[in-house]
Motif scaffolding. Structure first.
Motif, PDB file in Angstrom:
ATOM      1  N   LEU A 150       0.820  -1.206   0.000  1.00  0.00           N
ATOM      2  CA  LEU A 150       0.000   0.000   0.000  1.00  0.00           C
ATOM      3  C   LEU A 150       0.857   1.260   0.000  1.00  0.00           C
ATOM      4  O   LEU A 150       0.439   2.307  -0.508  1.00  0.00           O
ATOM      5  CB  LEU A 150      -0.927   0.008   1.226  1.00  0.00           C
ATOM      6  CG  LEU A 150      -2.088  -0.979   1.194  1.00  0.00           C
ATOM      7  CD1 LEU A 150      -2.830  -0.960   2.524  1.00  0.00           C
ATOM      8  CD2 LEU A 150      -3.050  -0.655   0.062  1.00  0.00           C
ATOM      9  N   ASN A 151       2.054   1.145   0.562  1.00  0.00           N
ATOM     10  CA  ASN A 151       2.962   2.281   0.558  1.00  0.00           C
ATOM     11  C   ASN A 151       3.331   2.706  -0.867  1.00  0.00           C
ATOM     12  O   ASN A 151       3.545   3.893  -1.135  1.00  0.00           O
ATOM     13  CB  ASN A 151       4.228   1.936   1.340  1.00  0.00           C
ATOM     14  CG  ASN A 151       5.215   3.078   1.380  1.00  0.00           C
ATOM     15  OD1 ASN A 151       4.923   4.149   1.885  1.00  0.00           O
ATOM     16  ND2 ASN A 151       6.404   2.838   0.835  1.00  0.00           N
ATOM     17  N   VAL A 152       3.380   1.731  -1.773  1.00  0.00           N
ATOM     18  CA  VAL A 152       3.706   2.041  -3.165  1.00  0.00           C
ATOM     19  C   VAL A 152       2.613   2.899  -3.799  1.00  0.00           C
ATOM     20  O   VAL A 152       2.891   3.834  -4.553  1.00  0.00           O
ATOM     21  CB  VAL A 152       3.906   0.744  -3.966  1.00  0.00           C
ATOM     22  CG1 VAL A 152       4.142   1.041  -5.440  1.00  0.00           C
ATOM     23  CG2 VAL A 152       5.062  -0.063  -3.398  1.00  0.00           C
ATOM     24  N   SER A 153       1.358   2.596  -3.474  1.00  0.00           N
ATOM     25  CA  SER A 153       0.241   3.301  -4.103  1.00  0.00           C
ATOM     26  C   SER A 153      -0.161   4.573  -3.369  1.00  0.00           C
ATOM     27  O   SER A 153      -0.530   5.566  -4.009  1.00  0.00           O
ATOM     28  CB  SER A 153      -0.976   2.358  -4.178  1.00  0.00           C
ATOM     29  OG  SER A 153      -0.685   1.240  -4.988  1.00  0.00           O
ATOM     30  N   PHE A 154      -0.077   4.556  -2.044  1.00  0.00           N
ATOM     31  CA  PHE A 154      -0.592   5.686  -1.274  1.00  0.00           C
ATOM     32  C   PHE A 154       0.455   6.409  -0.435  1.00  0.00           C
ATOM     33  O   PHE A 154       0.169   7.454   0.135  1.00  0.00           O
ATOM     34  CB  PHE A 154      -1.713   5.206  -0.335  1.00  0.00           C
ATOM     35  CG  PHE A 154      -2.870   4.576  -1.045  1.00  0.00           C
ATOM     36  CD1 PHE A 154      -3.795   5.353  -1.714  1.00  0.00           C
ATOM     37  CD2 PHE A 154      -3.024   3.201  -1.059  1.00  0.00           C
ATOM     38  CE1 PHE A 154      -4.864   4.768  -2.374  1.00  0.00           C
ATOM     39  CE2 PHE A 154      -4.079   2.604  -1.711  1.00  0.00           C
ATOM     40  CZ  PHE A 154      -5.007   3.394  -2.380  1.00  0.00           C
ATOM     41  N   LEU A 158       0.038  10.022   1.289  1.00  0.00           N
ATOM     42  CA  LEU A 158      -0.377  10.031   2.687  1.00  0.00           C
ATOM     43  C   LEU A 158       0.779  10.091   3.687  1.00  0.00           C
ATOM     44  O   LEU A 158       0.651  10.713   4.741  1.00  0.00           O
ATOM     45  CB  LEU A 158      -1.229   8.788   2.979  1.00  0.00           C
ATOM     46  CG  LEU A 158      -2.502   8.622   2.133  1.00  0.00           C
ATOM     47  CD1 LEU A 158      -3.210   7.325   2.498  1.00  0.00           C
ATOM     48  CD2 LEU A 158      -3.426   9.815   2.312  1.00  0.00           C
ATOM     49  N   ILE A 159       1.887   9.432   3.375  1.00  0.00           N
ATOM     50  CA  ILE A 159       2.978   9.307   4.347  1.00  0.00           C
ATOM     51  C   ILE A 159       4.066  10.350   4.133  1.00  0.00           C
ATOM     52  O   ILE A 159       4.585  10.917   5.097  1.00  0.00           O
ATOM     53  CB  ILE A 159       3.570   7.888   4.284  1.00  0.00           C
ATOM     54  CG1 ILE A 159       2.476   6.851   4.597  1.00  0.00           C
ATOM     55  CG2 ILE A 159       4.722   7.734   5.266  1.00  0.00           C
ATOM     56  CD1 ILE A 159       2.950   5.420   4.487  1.00  0.00           C
ATOM     57  N   LEU A 160       4.424  10.590   2.899  1.00  0.00           N
ATOM     58  CA  LEU A 160       5.500  11.544   2.601  1.00  0.00           C
ATOM     59  C   LEU A 160       5.254  12.922   3.207  1.00  0.00           C
ATOM     60  O   LEU A 160       6.155  13.491   3.832  1.00  0.00           O
ATOM     61  CB  LEU A 160       5.691  11.649   1.090  1.00  0.00           C
ATOM     62  CG  LEU A 160       6.714  12.679   0.599  1.00  0.00           C
ATOM     63  CD1 LEU A 160       8.098  12.373   1.163  1.00  0.00           C
ATOM     64  CD2 LEU A 160       6.745  12.709  -0.922  1.00  0.00           C
ATOM     65  N   PHE A 163       5.877  12.562   7.274  1.00  0.00           N
ATOM     66  CA  PHE A 163       7.186  12.216   7.817  1.00  0.00           C
ATOM     67  C   PHE A 163       8.342  12.893   7.095  1.00  0.00           C
ATOM     68  O   PHE A 163       9.465  12.863   7.592  1.00  0.00           O
ATOM     69  CB  PHE A 163       7.382  10.696   7.785  1.00  0.00           C
ATOM     70  CG  PHE A 163       6.456   9.947   8.695  1.00  0.00           C
ATOM     71  CD1 PHE A 163       6.757   9.794  10.038  1.00  0.00           C
ATOM     72  CD2 PHE A 163       5.264   9.420   8.220  1.00  0.00           C
ATOM     73  CE1 PHE A 163       5.905   9.102  10.881  1.00  0.00           C
ATOM     74  CE2 PHE A 163       4.395   8.728   9.059  1.00  0.00           C
ATOM     75  CZ  PHE A 163       4.720   8.583  10.393  1.00  0.00           C
ATOM     76  N   GLY A 164       8.103  13.457   5.936  1.00  0.00           N
ATOM     77  CA  GLY A 164       9.173  14.111   5.202  1.00  0.00           C
ATOM     78  C   GLY A 164       9.865  13.164   4.239  1.00  0.00           C
ATOM     79  O   GLY A 164       9.752  11.932   4.370  1.00  0.00           O
ATOM     80  N   PRO A 165      10.620  13.708   3.282  1.00  0.00           N
ATOM     81  CA  PRO A 165      11.217  12.867   2.238  1.00  0.00           C
ATOM     82  C   PRO A 165      12.268  11.893   2.740  1.00  0.00           C
ATOM     83  O   PRO A 165      12.344  10.756   2.266  1.00  0.00           O
ATOM     84  CB  PRO A 165      11.822  13.897   1.267  1.00  0.00           C
ATOM     85  CG  PRO A 165      11.987  15.142   2.084  1.00  0.00           C
ATOM     86  CD  PRO A 165      10.880  15.140   3.067  1.00  0.00           C
ATOM     87  N   GLU A 166      13.111  12.290   3.692  1.00  0.00           N
ATOM     88  CA  GLU A 166      14.182  11.405   4.139  1.00  0.00           C
ATOM     89  C   GLU A 166      13.627  10.192   4.885  1.00  0.00           C
ATOM     90  O   GLU A 166      14.005   9.048   4.620  1.00  0.00           O
ATOM     91  CB  GLU A 166      15.159  12.177   5.021  1.00  0.00           C
ATOM     92  CG  GLU A 166      15.938  13.259   4.286  1.00  0.00           C
ATOM     93  CD  GLU A 166      16.975  13.932   5.177  1.00  0.00           C
ATOM     94  OE1 GLU A 166      17.080  13.535   6.358  1.00  0.00           O
ATOM     95  OE2 GLU A 166      17.661  14.844   4.693  1.00  0.00           O
ATOM     96  N   ALA A 167      12.723  10.450   5.827  1.00  0.00           N
ATOM     97  CA  ALA A 167      12.129   9.339   6.579  1.00  0.00           C
ATOM     98  C   ALA A 167      11.304   8.446   5.661  1.00  0.00           C
ATOM     99  O   ALA A 167      11.321   7.215   5.788  1.00  0.00           O
ATOM    100  CB  ALA A 167      11.261   9.879   7.712  1.00  0.00           C
ATOM    101  N   PHE A 168      10.602   9.057   4.725  1.00  0.00           N
ATOM    102  CA  PHE A 168       9.784   8.281   3.794  1.00  0.00           C
ATOM    103  C   PHE A 168      10.663   7.406   2.906  1.00  0.00           C
ATOM    104  O   PHE A 168      10.331   6.244   2.644  1.00  0.00           O
ATOM    105  CB  PHE A 168       8.937   9.219   2.942  1.00  0.00           C
ATOM    106  CG  PHE A 168       8.143   8.514   1.877  1.00  0.00           C
ATOM    107  CD1 PHE A 168       7.060   7.730   2.209  1.00  0.00           C
ATOM    108  CD2 PHE A 168       8.502   8.640   0.542  1.00  0.00           C
ATOM    109  CE1 PHE A 168       6.335   7.068   1.226  1.00  0.00           C
ATOM    110  CE2 PHE A 168       7.783   7.990  -0.445  1.00  0.00           C
ATOM    111  CZ  PHE A 168       6.692   7.205  -0.104  1.00  0.00           C
ATOM    112  N   ALA A 169      11.791   7.952   2.445  1.00  0.00           N
ATOM    113  CA  ALA A 169      12.696   7.181   1.601  1.00  0.00           C
ATOM    114  C   ALA A 169      13.278   5.995   2.362  1.00  0.00           C
ATOM    115  O   ALA A 169      13.366   4.871   1.834  1.00  0.00           O
ATOM    116  CB  ALA A 169      13.805   8.079   1.071  1.00  0.00           C
ATOM    117  N   THR A 170      13.693   6.224   3.621  1.00  0.00           N
ATOM    118  CA  THR A 170      14.248   5.137   4.431  1.00  0.00           C
ATOM    119  C   THR A 170      13.200   4.061   4.697  1.00  0.00           C
ATOM    120  O   THR A 170      13.470   2.858   4.557  1.00  0.00           O
ATOM    121  CB  THR A 170      14.770   5.695   5.766  1.00  0.00           C
ATOM    122  OG1 THR A 170      15.766   6.689   5.509  1.00  0.00           O
ATOM    123  CG2 THR A 170      15.364   4.582   6.612  1.00  0.00           C
TER     124      THR A 170
END
Length: 342
Positions: A150-154, A158-160, A163-170
């Motif tokens: 679900l992270n791939v689609s949403f 919703l998350i980026l 939490f911001g780009p760095e945390a989302f990327a990790t």
């Protein structure tokens, strides 16, 4: 020759020769540009535009063995990208949020399905240790696979932002690893579940009656239909897991090893199948999780401890209880348990 004058010693000739040399140098690129300048006849833009409109590939020429590298433009790729960016989120949102809304309404209207006769204080074994291990192996892998998928689609929507780009990327990097590697124990769990439970999940005449009466799920006054070890609803969940899990496994295998489909178009098709089945699969499992936890009193014990209350078993699986008692596998006294005050 000594004493003679060289023609290059005159300044006017030096200037003339320098100008001619410069003109020669500059003329070469110009000549090349003129000789290789593309014309309307060479480019044939109308053919390129027609090819795009008709959905044809636009290909060039390559000298390497991979002929697919010659494809410059693949219109199907744009459709695939549009599906993942616009249509898939709608499919997932309607399926998952719709199921959550339906379950919330069902809980408010029907309430929790209680044991009509109350807890008897006696239990009987419903699932052995190995069966529960297989269930929780498959279920825990599915939960991680679902969340990471679900992270791939949403996730970007919703998350980026949260939490911001760095945390989302990790987080996405770890989610990708979990998704790839937990797929294998999930597939193993599917195979074991099929082998140990398929015999009890073959549809029969009793299932038709169960469906006609809604399994007693919609009436508070009882009306449970006799059932063996698995009723029609549980059989439906079983085959959703097996068929849906098989489709997820096959399509996921092609995504893990993208050279197997043979070409990009086939790979894109498998990604669409994987994504759509995943959304529907998650929605169905939400209903399964609900009815096996807060939706039905005493249901979680079946996979929690492996033992269920005798009254619960008689109400939902009366024929199975009779079979177990006939085999002498259900002790008459049972195992004592605390009866909640209600």
């Amino acid at each position: 020759m000594p004493g003679s004058l060289s023609i290059l010693s005159f300044a006017p000739f030096k200037t003339l020769f320098a100008a001619l040399a410069l003109l020669f140098v500059l003329a070469q690129p110009a000549a090349a540009q003129i000789s290789f300048k593309p014309t309307a006849e060479a480019v044939q833009e109308d053919k390129l535009l027609n090819a795009l409109k008709e959905g044809d590939k636009i290909s060039g020429r390559v000298s390497i063995p991979d002929g697919n590298a010659a494809n410059l433009i693949q219109p199907a790729g744009r459709d695939w990208r549009d599906f993942h960016r616009s249509k898939l989120p709608w499919i997932g949102g309607i399926a998952i949020l719709g199921m959550l809304a339906a379950l919330a309404v069902f809980l408010m209207v029907r309430g929790r399905i209680r044991i009509e006769q109350g807890f008897s204080g006696k239990t009987m074994l419903r699932f052995a240790s190995f069966e529960r291990f297989t269930h929780w192996l498959t279920a825990s892998c599915f939960i991680v696979l679902a969340l990471s998928g679900l992270n791939v689609s949403f996730g970007r929507t919703l998350i980026l932002p949260v939490f911001g780009p760095e945390a989302f990327a990790t987080m996405s990097a770890w989610a990708k690893l979990a998704h790839n590697y937990l797929a294998f124990p999930f597939m193993l769990g599917l195979v074991i579940m099929f082998l140990i439970w398929v015999r009890d999940n073959i549809p029969g005449k009793l299932d038709i009656e169960w469906i006609k009466h809604g399994g007693g799920l919609f009436s508070k006054g009882g009306g449970h239909t006799p059932a063996k070890r698995f009723n029609a609803g549980q059989k439906g969940v079983f085959w959703i897991v097996i068929v849906g899990g098989a489709l997820m496994s096959v399509s996921g295998w092609f995504l893990l090893f993208p050279y197997l489909p043979g070409n990009v178009t086939a790979l894109q098709l498998w990604t669409v199948i994987h994504a759509v089945i995943a959304m529907l699969f998650i929605a169905a499992m939400l209903a399964h999780i609900y009815i096996g936890s807060i939706g039905m009193e005493g249901a979680f014990d079946a996979m929690g401890t492996g033992e269920v209350d005798l009254n619960w078993a008689k109400e939902h699986h009366s024929l199975w209880v009779e079979e177990q008692q006939a085999k002498g596998e259900a002790p008459s006294n049972g195992t004592a348990r605390a009866v909640p005050a209600e």
